[in-house]
Design an enzyme around this catalytic site. Sequence first.
Site, short mmCIF file in Angstrom:
data_model
loop_
_atom_site.label_atom_id
_atom_site.label_comp_id
_atom_site.label_asym_id
_atom_site.label_seq_id
_atom_site.Cartn_x
_atom_site.Cartn_y
_atom_site.Cartn_z
N ASP A 116 0.88 -1.16 0.00
CA ASP A 116 0.00 0.00 0.00
C ASP A 116 0.92 1.22 0.00
O ASP A 116 2.13 1.10 0.23
CB ASP A 116 -0.89 -0.03 1.25
N ASP A 118 -0.07 5.08 1.20
CA ASP A 118 -0.28 5.90 2.39
C ASP A 118 -0.32 5.04 3.65
O ASP A 118 -1.12 4.11 3.75
CB ASP A 118 -1.60 6.68 2.27
#
Length: 361
Positions: A116, A118
Site C-alpha cells: 500500500d 499511504d
Amino acid sequence: MSSFCEYLAPLLHLSKPGVSTGVVPTAAAAAASLMSDGGGTTLVGPTSHSLTAHGFFSANPSLQNPLCSLNPLLSSPFHLKTTTKKQRQHYSPPSRPLNIVSSSAASASLEALIFDCDGVILESEHLHRQAYNDAFAHFNVICSSSLPLNWSPDFYDVLQNRIGGGKPKMRWYFKEHGWPSSTLFEKPPEDDESRANLIDTLQDWKTERYKEIIKSGTVEPRPGVLRLMDEAKAAGKKLAVCSAATKSSVILCLENLIGMERFQGLDCFLAGDDVKEKKPDPSIYVTASKRLGVLERDCLVVEDSVIGLQAATRAGMSCVITHTPSTIDQDFKDAIAIYPDLSNVRLKDLELLLENVVAAG
C-alpha cells in the site's frame, strides 16, 4: 536441532507474564499460545503430534536464550493490541492452547510483494488531513457552525480508518452532518449533480495541496521500506504498489519518496482511479494479481490499516501489517504478522511467514 529452532523462532513468542520479548505473529499465522503459571505452547501439526514448548525448552536450557537471537525480528518490543496510543497492553493469551493446522494443502511461495502507499511507504495521515482542512478553508466550507469545516486529528483517525478514498470520505461526512455552503454554492447543494461537483472540486484542490506538501522535501519514507523493495527486486520477486488514493498524488509520492528508478521498476502500479470500488473491496488486489500473473496465494500484501487488510484477505492474499499511530488500536487478527515498522523485517522473514501460513483451529 538448529533447523528446528530456526523454524520455531518466527512462530513462537515465549515470554514471562507481562513481558513482551519480540514479534508475535497473529492467531491466523502464529503457532503460539502462552499458558500462565508454568504452562506451555502446544503445536498440533498435520501428523497430530504435539510439542509443549515450555517443557521442551525447560529440558533444553541452553536453547532458551538463543531462541530470540535466531531471528532479528524478535529483538524489539512488540505489542498486538493497545488501549490508547500512549498506553499499550501485552498480548493476552487464550484460556486454552491454539490448535495449529495447515491453511491449505499446497503451501504458498512468495512470488509478489505488494505495498500500500499511504501509511506503509509514508506516514501520511496528518498530511492528508492538513490538505483537506486547507481545502475547506480555501472554499469556506461551512456545515453546522459559522467557521470553515476542520477535521481534528482524532476524528480523522476514525474517518480514514472507516472509509477509503477522499471523495467517499467527504460524501459520507456531508450525508451525516449536512451538506455545506461554500464559495462554490452559496446554499447547500440539493441535487446529485451539484453535490458531485462540490466534492470533485474539493478533492481536486486538496490533491494539489497535498502535492505541494510532498514536494516540500520534508517527507521521508517509513523505515525499512526502500531496503525491502530492493531485496525483493534483487531476489527476482514481482513488486507492486496498490493505493486507494488519487493516481496523480500516488505517482508524486512514489517519484519523490522511492525515486524514479524504483518507481519505473515496479511490475504493477494501481491507484483508486484504476478500479470501480475502493478498499475494503478486493478489486484492486484481484486486478494486481492478474496483471502480475501471480496466483493470489503467492502474493504478500503490506498494509497499515484494517481496511487494507480486509481488501487483501478478501482477494485471497496473505497480509502483514505495519501499523501507524492512527491504526495501532485496530483489530488485525487476520494478518499473518504485525510490525511497528519494517526496519527489522527482511525478505527471508516474509518468505518464511508465507510458506508456513497457518490458521487457528
